[in-house]
Write an enzyme that holds these catalytic residues in place. Structure first.
Site, PDB file in Angstrom:
ATOM      1  N   CYS A  27      21.963 -13.740 -39.332  1.00 20.94           N
ATOM      2  CA  CYS A  27      21.994 -13.348 -37.925  1.00 20.94           C
ATOM      3  C   CYS A  27      21.155 -14.356 -37.153  1.00 20.94           C
ATOM      4  O   CYS A  27      21.044 -15.511 -37.553  1.00 20.94           O
ATOM      5  CB  CYS A  27      21.502 -11.922 -37.744  1.00 20.94           C
ATOM      6  SG  CYS A  27      19.821 -11.646 -38.320  1.00 20.94           S
ATOM      7  N   ALA A  28      20.532 -13.946 -36.068  1.00 20.12           N
ATOM      8  CA  ALA A  28      19.802 -14.887 -35.224  1.00 20.12           C
ATOM      9  C   ALA A  28      18.558 -15.461 -35.899  1.00 20.12           C
ATOM     10  O   ALA A  28      18.186 -16.608 -35.665  1.00 20.12           O
ATOM     11  CB  ALA A  28      19.410 -14.218 -33.909  1.00 20.12           C
TER      12      ALA A  28
END
Length: 478
Positions: A27-28
């Site tokens: 993810c981020a």
């Protein structure tokens, strides 16, 4: 050789090798692993890898915090490990094999709201800004609002409601679309279903309570009637209808020949669902939603509201660890629909602030002994104060344990102040310090006091606990 090659090799070794990886994504800021056996992952050694800022397990996934450079790390890891990466959605599906029925059900419900969060945040900010210019009497000695004196800002106030209305009044459209997307069914049918729940030809949900039963419009089918009631801003009716549509479409598609499926499947899925939604699911969902919101609202406004607030404020941060905190969105939205605001969401904003303040205390404590930790702690604190707590909790507070507990205590005390003072927010929005923009104007002053408590108490308590044997007991090894 990239700067992450050696770290990737170490992570692969300490996580149990390629043969222990079912799926990997990112993810981020985090690498997300679904492992065959979690116990094969050597957490202590993984945390000692230079690029790793922390680890935790959540929703059936083993997650490794890397930071903003995670895409580069991920690419290097895939190359080193020979494991094909998958999308986050596929990784989540694989992870559900590690969950029990209740966990899977709650994870599915949480995933419905995740795609809607950006819109809900924008809507919260817009309603908060409209608060400032249209509801708070800031001018002429506290007797006039900005919109009363300046036509330009009156126009802005009116125009922004176009967006706010689209987000909150027509929320069922977003919910039914999100369910269709999640279930892998036809998304446009989900959108159409949502629109049938909020059509302008229906009696607005906000007007139902003040309309006499014999004045509610209905469709006349001769032998029976169906009331023409809208479900604007209603959450549970939309969830029920969305899942029925997805289930119907999947099952109809199994029995209809492929060469006529384009015509038959949408008709046999959508039309029955709309009928069921307006005759069965809508009324039942409305009743369930009203009951849930009524219980929460009554609990928060009763003589024991302070106790409910203390419990919720204390345990909200642990809910974030499990991922179940997204479920509060549904309750908040239902409260907004039923009572014109939510007294639950202000406590969430306060919990965000409390976690950030505990991190600030850790920055102060470790400034001389662990200056390198500021690479994680400073961005994490800023993130908390803007409403995103995961970097702070997983990167700092849970690592030491006692700042996490200090933040939970500060959140509980601040929550009690908020609830005891009757604080209501017009909507959910950005958590943390900007959360005050969503608070109804008459409660902004007392909410500021609660925010101050959420800042000061965790900070002081963290400092005090750092000098105790408790802190030494949970001190991470360097």
């Amino acid at each position: 050789m990239s700067k992450f090659t050696e770290d990737s090799k170490q992570l692969l070794e300490h996580i149990g090798g390629s043969e222990n990886i079912v799926a990997v994504s990112h993810c981020a800021t985090r690498m997300r692993f679904v492992l065959k056996e979690d116990k094969k992952a050597d957490i202590k050694k993984i945390k000692n890898i230079k690029s790793v800022k922390g680890t935790f397990a959540q929703a059936g996934q083993f997650q490794v915090i890397i930071g903003n450079e995670v895409p580069d790390f991920y690419n290097e890891f895939v190359g080193v490990s020979g494991v094909d990466g998958v999308s986050k959605d596929k990784a989540k599906d694989a992870a559900k094999g590690n969950m029990n029925f209740i966990q899977r059900m709650l994870a599915n419900l949480a995933e419905i709201f995740t795609p809607l969060i950006p819109a809900l945040i924008v809507g919260g900010l817009i309603l908060g800004f409209r608060n400032v210019i249209g509801d708070i009497k800031l001018l002429e000695g506290g007797t006039k609002t900005i919109t009363q004196l300046y036509p330009f800002w009156a126009g802005v106030h009116s125009f922004l409601w176009l967006i706010g209305e689209a987000i909150f009044f027509y929320l069922p459209v977003g919910i039914t679309w999100s369910i269709s997307k999640k279930m892998g069914t036809t998304q446009i049918l989900g959108i159409v279903l949502g629109l049938t729940l909020v059509s302008p030809q229906l009696l607005n949900a906000y007007d139902v309570a003040k309309t006499a039963a014999d004045k509610i419009p209905f469709w006349d089918f001769g032998t029976f009637h169906i009331q023409m009631i809208g479900y604007q801003a209603q959450v549970i009716p939309a969830i029920l209808a969305g899942f029925v549509l997805a289930i119907l479409e999947k099952n109809v598609r199994k029995i209809v020949p492929e060469y006529i499926s384009m015509i038959v499947v949408p008709f046999l899925a959508l039309v029955p669902t709309v009928i069921i939604a307006h005759t069965v699911l809508g009324p039942i969902g409305w009743a369930i939603g009203s009951a849930i919101s009524g219980v929460v609202y009554s609990s928060l406004t009763s003589a024991f509201g302070w106790l409910f607030a203390a419990v919720f404020g204390f345990f909200y941060a642990p809910l974030v660890i499990t991922g179940l905190h997204h479920m509060s969105n549904a309750i908040d939205l239902q409260l907004m629909a039923e009572f014109g605001g939510t007294n639950l969401w202000p406590m969430i904003a306060l919990s965000n602030i409390a976690q950030g303040s505990a991190v600030v205390a850790m920055i102060f404590i470790n400034k001389k002994t662990k200056p390198e930790e500021e690479q994680v702690s400073i961005p994490a604190a800023i993130s908390c104060y803007l409403g995103v707590t995961e970097p702070a909790m997983f990167g700092i507070n849970l690592k030491y344990v006692y700042p996490f507990l200090a933040a939970m205590v500060g959140s509980a005390i601040a929550g009690v102040i908020s609830v005891a003072s009757g604080v209501m927010a017009n909507s959910i929005g950005v958590g943390g310090l900007p959360g005050i923009l969503s608070i109804q104007p008459k409660y902004m002053l007392v909410f500021s006091l609660a925010m101050l408590v959420a800042i000061v108490v965790p900070f002081i308590l963290t400092l005090l606990l750092s000098k105790t044997k408790f802190a030494a007991k949970f001190a991470p090894e360097d």
